[in-house]
Scaffold this active site. Structure first.
Site, PDB file in Angstrom:
ATOM      1  N   ASP A   1      43.315  72.039  88.521  1.00  0.00           N
ATOM      2  CA  ASP A   1      43.292  70.965  89.516  1.00  0.00           C
ATOM      3  C   ASP A   1      41.881  70.375  89.483  1.00  0.00           C
ATOM      4  O   ASP A   1      40.913  71.061  89.800  1.00  0.00           O
ATOM      5  CB  ASP A   1      43.616  71.576  90.888  1.00  0.00           C
ATOM      6  CG  ASP A   1      43.502  70.569  92.024  1.00  0.00           C
ATOM      7  OD1 ASP A   1      43.020  69.443  91.789  1.00  0.00           O
ATOM      8  OD2 ASP A   1      43.888  70.923  93.153  1.00  0.00           O
TER       9      ASP A   1
ATOM     10  N   TYR B   1      43.644  51.363  94.179  1.00  0.00           N
ATOM     11  CA  TYR B   1      43.609  52.128  92.920  1.00  0.00           C
ATOM     12  C   TYR B   1      42.403  51.708  92.078  1.00  0.00           C
ATOM     13  O   TYR B   1      41.628  52.557  91.623  1.00  0.00           O
ATOM     14  CB  TYR B   1      44.924  51.908  92.151  1.00  0.00           C
ATOM     15  CG  TYR B   1      44.861  52.309  90.694  1.00  0.00           C
ATOM     16  CD1 TYR B   1      44.861  53.653  90.323  1.00  0.00           C
ATOM     17  CD2 TYR B   1      44.783  51.334  89.684  1.00  0.00           C
ATOM     18  CE1 TYR B   1      44.782  54.017  88.976  1.00  0.00           C
ATOM     19  CE2 TYR B   1      44.707  51.697  88.351  1.00  0.00           C
ATOM     20  CZ  TYR B   1      44.709  53.033  87.998  1.00  0.00           C
ATOM     21  OH  TYR B   1      44.629  53.390  86.670  1.00  0.00           O
TER      22      TYR B   1
ATOM     23  N   LYS C   1      39.140  54.028  91.048  1.00  0.00           N
ATOM     24  CA  LYS C   1      38.794  54.293  89.646  1.00  0.00           C
ATOM     25  C   LYS C   1      37.371  53.819  89.349  1.00  0.00           C
ATOM     26  O   LYS C   1      36.636  54.465  88.605  1.00  0.00           O
ATOM     27  CB  LYS C   1      39.788  53.586  88.713  1.00  0.00           C
ATOM     28  CG  LYS C   1      41.210  54.122  88.732  1.00  0.00           C
ATOM     29  CD  LYS C   1      41.350  55.517  88.158  1.00  0.00           C
ATOM     30  CE  LYS C   1      41.066  55.597  86.690  1.00  0.00           C
ATOM     31  NZ  LYS C   1      41.290  56.964  86.156  1.00  0.00           N
TER      32      LYS C   1
HETATM   33  N1  LIG Z   1      49.373  54.193  83.280  1.00  0.00           N
HETATM   34  C1  LIG Z   1      48.661  53.094  83.035  1.00  0.00           C
HETATM   35  O1  LIG Z   1      49.223  51.980  82.897  1.00  0.00           O
HETATM   36  C2  LIG Z   1      47.184  53.154  82.916  1.00  0.00           C
HETATM   37  C3  LIG Z   1      46.482  54.318  83.096  1.00  0.00           C
HETATM   38  N2  LIG Z   1      45.115  54.300  83.035  1.00  0.00           N
HETATM   39  C4  LIG Z   1      44.355  55.541  83.211  1.00  0.00           C
HETATM   40  O2  LIG Z   1      44.712  56.429  82.156  1.00  0.00           O
HETATM   41  C5  LIG Z   1      44.669  57.782  82.609  1.00  0.00           C
HETATM   42  C6  LIG Z   1      45.982  58.473  82.328  1.00  0.00           C
HETATM   43  O3  LIG Z   1      47.008  57.788  83.027  1.00  0.00           O
HETATM   44  P1  LIG Z   1      48.568  58.157  82.859  1.00  0.00           P
HETATM   45  O4  LIG Z   1      48.739  59.184  81.813  1.00  0.00           O
HETATM   46  O5  LIG Z   1      49.312  56.914  82.795  1.00  0.00           O
HETATM   47  O6  LIG Z   1      48.835  58.813  84.275  1.00  0.00           O
HETATM   48  P2  LIG Z   1      50.063  59.724  84.763  1.00  0.00           P
HETATM   49  O7  LIG Z   1      50.263  59.362  86.196  1.00  0.00           O
HETATM   50  O8  LIG Z   1      51.182  59.634  83.803  1.00  0.00           O
HETATM   51  O9  LIG Z   1      49.449  61.185  84.650  1.00  0.00           O
HETATM   52  C7  LIG Z   1      48.436  61.615  85.471  1.00  0.00           C
HETATM   53  C8  LIG Z   1      48.450  63.120  85.455  1.00  0.00           C
HETATM   54  O10 LIG Z   1      47.399  63.569  86.299  1.00  0.00           O
HETATM   55  C9  LIG Z   1      47.847  64.719  86.944  1.00  0.00           C
HETATM   56  N3  LIG Z   1      47.076  64.965  88.155  1.00  0.00           N
HETATM   57  C10 LIG Z   1      47.098  64.298  89.329  1.00  0.00           C
HETATM   58  N4  LIG Z   1      46.234  64.867  90.191  1.00  0.00           N
HETATM   59  C11 LIG Z   1      45.650  65.904  89.541  1.00  0.00           C
HETATM   60  C12 LIG Z   1      44.681  66.865  89.888  1.00  0.00           C
HETATM   61  N5  LIG Z   1      44.124  66.882  91.104  1.00  0.00           N
HETATM   62  N6  LIG Z   1      44.305  67.775  88.964  1.00  0.00           N
HETATM   63  C13 LIG Z   1      44.866  67.781  87.736  1.00  0.00           C
HETATM   64  N7  LIG Z   1      45.804  66.904  87.351  1.00  0.00           N
HETATM   65  C14 LIG Z   1      46.186  65.963  88.246  1.00  0.00           C
HETATM   66  C15 LIG Z   1      49.298  64.444  87.238  1.00  0.00           C
HETATM   67  O11 LIG Z   1      49.947  65.681  87.421  1.00  0.00           O
HETATM   68  P3  LIG Z   1      51.117  65.838  88.542  1.00  0.00           P
HETATM   69  O12 LIG Z   1      52.158  64.856  88.140  1.00  0.00           O
HETATM   70  O13 LIG Z   1      51.489  67.258  88.428  1.00  0.00           O
HETATM   71  O14 LIG Z   1      50.455  65.465  89.838  1.00  0.00           O
HETATM   72  C16 LIG Z   1      49.747  63.732  85.972  1.00  0.00           C
HETATM   73  O15 LIG Z   1      50.263  64.656  85.037  1.00  0.00           O
HETATM   74  C17 LIG Z   1      44.294  57.701  84.097  1.00  0.00           C
HETATM   75  O16 LIG Z   1      42.908  57.851  84.227  1.00  0.00           O
HETATM   76  C18 LIG Z   1      44.689  56.284  84.488  1.00  0.00           C
HETATM   77  O17 LIG Z   1      43.917  55.809  85.582  1.00  0.00           O
HETATM   78  C19 LIG Z   1      44.401  53.164  82.811  1.00  0.00           C
HETATM   79  C20 LIG Z   1      45.058  51.986  82.619  1.00  0.00           C
HETATM   80  C21 LIG Z   1      46.503  51.889  82.580  1.00  0.00           C
HETATM   81  C1  LIG Z   2      59.618  46.516  88.808  1.00  0.00           C
HETATM   82  C2  LIG Z   2      59.085  45.123  88.610  1.00  0.00           C
HETATM   83  C3  LIG Z   2      57.731  44.902  88.452  1.00  0.00           C
HETATM   84  N1  LIG Z   2      57.274  43.642  88.288  1.00  0.00           N
HETATM   85  C4  LIG Z   2      55.838  43.422  88.091  1.00  0.00           C
HETATM   86  C5  LIG Z   2      54.910  44.116  89.071  1.00  0.00           C
HETATM   87  C6  LIG Z   2      53.629  44.194  88.273  1.00  0.00           C
HETATM   88  O1  LIG Z   2      52.910  42.996  88.412  1.00  0.00           O
HETATM   89  C7  LIG Z   2      54.126  44.341  86.854  1.00  0.00           C
HETATM   90  C8  LIG Z   2      54.019  45.740  86.298  1.00  0.00           C
HETATM   91  O2  LIG Z   2      54.461  46.645  87.272  1.00  0.00           O
HETATM   92  P1  LIG Z   2      54.162  48.176  87.225  1.00  0.00           P
HETATM   93  O3  LIG Z   2      54.280  48.661  88.607  1.00  0.00           O
HETATM   94  O4  LIG Z   2      54.967  48.781  86.141  1.00  0.00           O
HETATM   95  O5  LIG Z   2      52.688  48.184  86.715  1.00  0.00           O
HETATM   96  P2  LIG Z   2      51.332  48.684  87.379  1.00  0.00           P
HETATM   97  O6  LIG Z   2      51.584  49.914  88.134  1.00  0.00           O
HETATM   98  O7  LIG Z   2      50.644  47.572  88.057  1.00  0.00           O
HETATM   99  O8  LIG Z   2      50.561  49.029  86.038  1.00  0.00           O
HETATM  100  C9  LIG Z   2      49.220  49.355  86.140  1.00  0.00           C
HETATM  101  O9  LIG Z   2      49.134  50.761  86.248  1.00  0.00           O
HETATM  102  C10 LIG Z   2      47.821  51.213  86.454  1.00  0.00           C
HETATM  103  C11 LIG Z   2      47.867  52.738  86.503  1.00  0.00           C
HETATM  104  C12 LIG Z   2      46.829  50.617  85.537  1.00  0.00           C
HETATM  105  O10 LIG Z   2      45.742  51.157  85.367  1.00  0.00           O
HETATM  106  C13 LIG Z   2      47.046  49.232  85.014  1.00  0.00           C
HETATM  107  O11 LIG Z   2      46.411  49.009  83.774  1.00  0.00           O
HETATM  108  C14 LIG Z   2      48.495  48.864  84.916  1.00  0.00           C
HETATM  109  O12 LIG Z   2      49.108  49.434  83.785  1.00  0.00           O
HETATM  110  O13 LIG Z   2      55.478  43.916  86.828  1.00  0.00           O
HETATM  111  C15 LIG Z   2      58.123  42.555  88.266  1.00  0.00           C
HETATM  112  O14 LIG Z   2      57.661  41.392  88.120  1.00  0.00           O
HETATM  113  N2  LIG Z   2      59.459  42.753  88.428  1.00  0.00           N
HETATM  114  C16 LIG Z   2      59.977  44.002  88.615  1.00  0.00           C
HETATM  115  O15 LIG Z   2      61.231  44.143  88.783  1.00  0.00           O
END
Ligand SMILES: NC(=O)C1=CN([C@@H]2O[C@H](COP(=O)(O)OP(=O)(O)OC[C@H]3O[C@@H](n4cnc5c(N)ncnc54)[C@H](OP(=O)(O)O)[C@@H]3O)[C@@H](O)[C@H]2O)C=CC1
Ligand SMILES: Cc1cn([C@H]2C[C@H](O)[C@@H](COP(=O)(O)OP(=O)(O)O[C@H]3O[C@@H](C)C(=O)[C@@H](O)[C@H]3O)O2)c(=O)[nH]c1=O
Length: 280
Positions: A35, A124, A128
């Site tokens: 964690d 968020y 970050k």
């Molecule tokens: N997804 C996206 O579109 C984007 C993601 N990022 C960044 O990339 C990185 C990876 O994201 P992504 O893989 O998508 O995220 P996910 O939400 O898929 O995975 C995040 C993981 O972090 C774990 N987690 C949460 N809290 C804790 C904790 N306290 N200690 C240890 N593990 C923890 C979760 O575990 P559990 O589910 O068990 O809580 C989960 O497995 C992040 O830093 C995110 O901000 C940046 C841009 C876009």
């Molecule tokens: C479900 C849905 C979403 N949307 C829009 C909402 C949003 O603007 C876009 C994408 O939605 P999502 O909720 O999948 O995406 P979102 O959670 O905003 O994705 C972001 O996640 C975090 C973790 C990041 O760091 C970012 O880089 C980015 O990837 O699509 C629609 O227009 N129609 C829909 O039916």
């Protein structure tokens, strides 16, 4: 071969990392085993495994929920990251951490460079950004990669939502422009980095090459996968969190610093769709 400790191993990026880093001595721990908000867990893991790198894929990523779960978002994305940075610095472990395009406000008209002014417009993004700042304030040996719009054949993501939802009509925003990025491609780049580390620490932007709206990305997913979907553009999809209308990032420093060519959005999407088709 490098010794690598991976946190957040069961998230979308964590799973891609596990697949990409097979040639290394990788200790991949899920949230139940490490964690990141628990200093004892972090210290114990670092003392036990003595890694060269700590790759942090753990994060709070629920963009809309973060608007109400503010404390939880800051606890994981900022406070825990500060502790992690301090412990890694103390034990001389290089931290590889991921941040987001959502640290920007979206008012730019040219791709954001790593040192451009940041101004998050949702909780968020703000949490970050604070995590990034804590790393920079507490560490010398770190890489922060801002990535964007992540998707993969596994995990919860936009590509899978487009392919798997049962809606007859999808209305998807065409007023947000960014760079969808394959988690596998990020992980392959990190594998290249740990094998060829130039020790040029700092903040970088990594995204697949090109830019699309979410609407155009949804259409591309449907077309390239031959899964017909009724997708309509909209400019008014209501969400709890605001999102930047423009979050394209300049990735030039990746080629310059790491001598690495990032794949295009098209190539990356085709590869992920292949993987998606052949998953068991
Ligand atoms: N997804 C996206 O579109 C984007 C993601 N990022 C960044 O990339 C990185 C990876 O994201 P992504 O893989 O998508 O995220 P996910 O939400 O898929 O995975 C995040 C993981 O972090 C774990 N987690 C949460 N809290 C804790 C904790 N306290 N200690 C240890 N593990 C923890 C979760 O575990 P559990 O589910 O068990 O809580 C989960 O497995 C992040 O830093 C995110 O901000 C940046 C841009 C876009
Ligand atoms: C479900 C849905 C979403 N949307 C829009 C909402 C949003 O603007 C876009 C994408 O939605 P999502 O909720 O999948 O995406 P979102 O959670 O905003 O994705 C972001 O996640 C975090 C973790 C990041 O760091 C970012 O880089 C980015 O990837 O699509 C629609 O227009 N129609 C829909 O039916």
């Amino acid at each position: 071969m490098k010794k690598i400790l991976l946190a957040g191993a069961n998230g979308m990026l964590g799973i891609s990392m596990q697949q990409a880093l097979v040639d290394h001595d990788l200790i991949a721990l899920g949230s139940d085993e490490l964690d990141i908000s628990c200093t004892r867990d972090i210290t114990a893991a670092i003392i036990r495994y003595r890694p060269n790198y700590f790759i942090n894929c753990a994060a709070y990523t629920a963009v809309d929920l973060a608007e109400t779960e503010v404390e939880k978002a800051y606890k994981i994305n900022a406070t825990a990251v500060r502790q992690l940075a301090q412990i890694c610095e103390h034990h001389r472990v290089t931290l590889i951490h991921f941040s987001t395009d959502y640290v920007f406000d979206g008012n730019a008209t040219l791709p954001y460079r790593p040192h451009d002014a940041v101004r998050p417009i949702n909780v968020y993004g703000a949490s970050k950004l604070l995590g990034e700042q804590y790393i920079q304030d507490n560490m010398s040996s770190f890489y922060i990669f801002r990535i964007s719009w992540l998707y993969a054949a596994h995990g919860k993501n936009f590509m899978r939502w487009v392919l798997e939802n049962n809606l007859e009509e999808m209305h998807v925003v065409d007023n947000q422009l960014g760079s969808p990025t394959s988690a596998d491609s990020v992980a392959l780049f990190i594998n290249h980095l740990v094998e060829n580390d130039p020790d040029e620490h700092g903040v970088y932007h990594y995204t697949n090459q090109g830019e699309l709206t979410w609407y155009a990305f949804a259409k591309a997913i449907s077309q390239k996968s031959n899964v017909p979907k009724n997708i309509h553009p909209t400019s008014s999809f209501k969400t709890a969190a605001s999102r930047p209308s423009y979050s394209v990032m300049n990735t030039d420093a990746i080629r310059r610093t790491f001598n690495y060519d990032i794949p295009t959005i098209d190539t990356a999407l085709e590869e992920v769709l292949e993987r998606y088709k052949s998953r068991s």
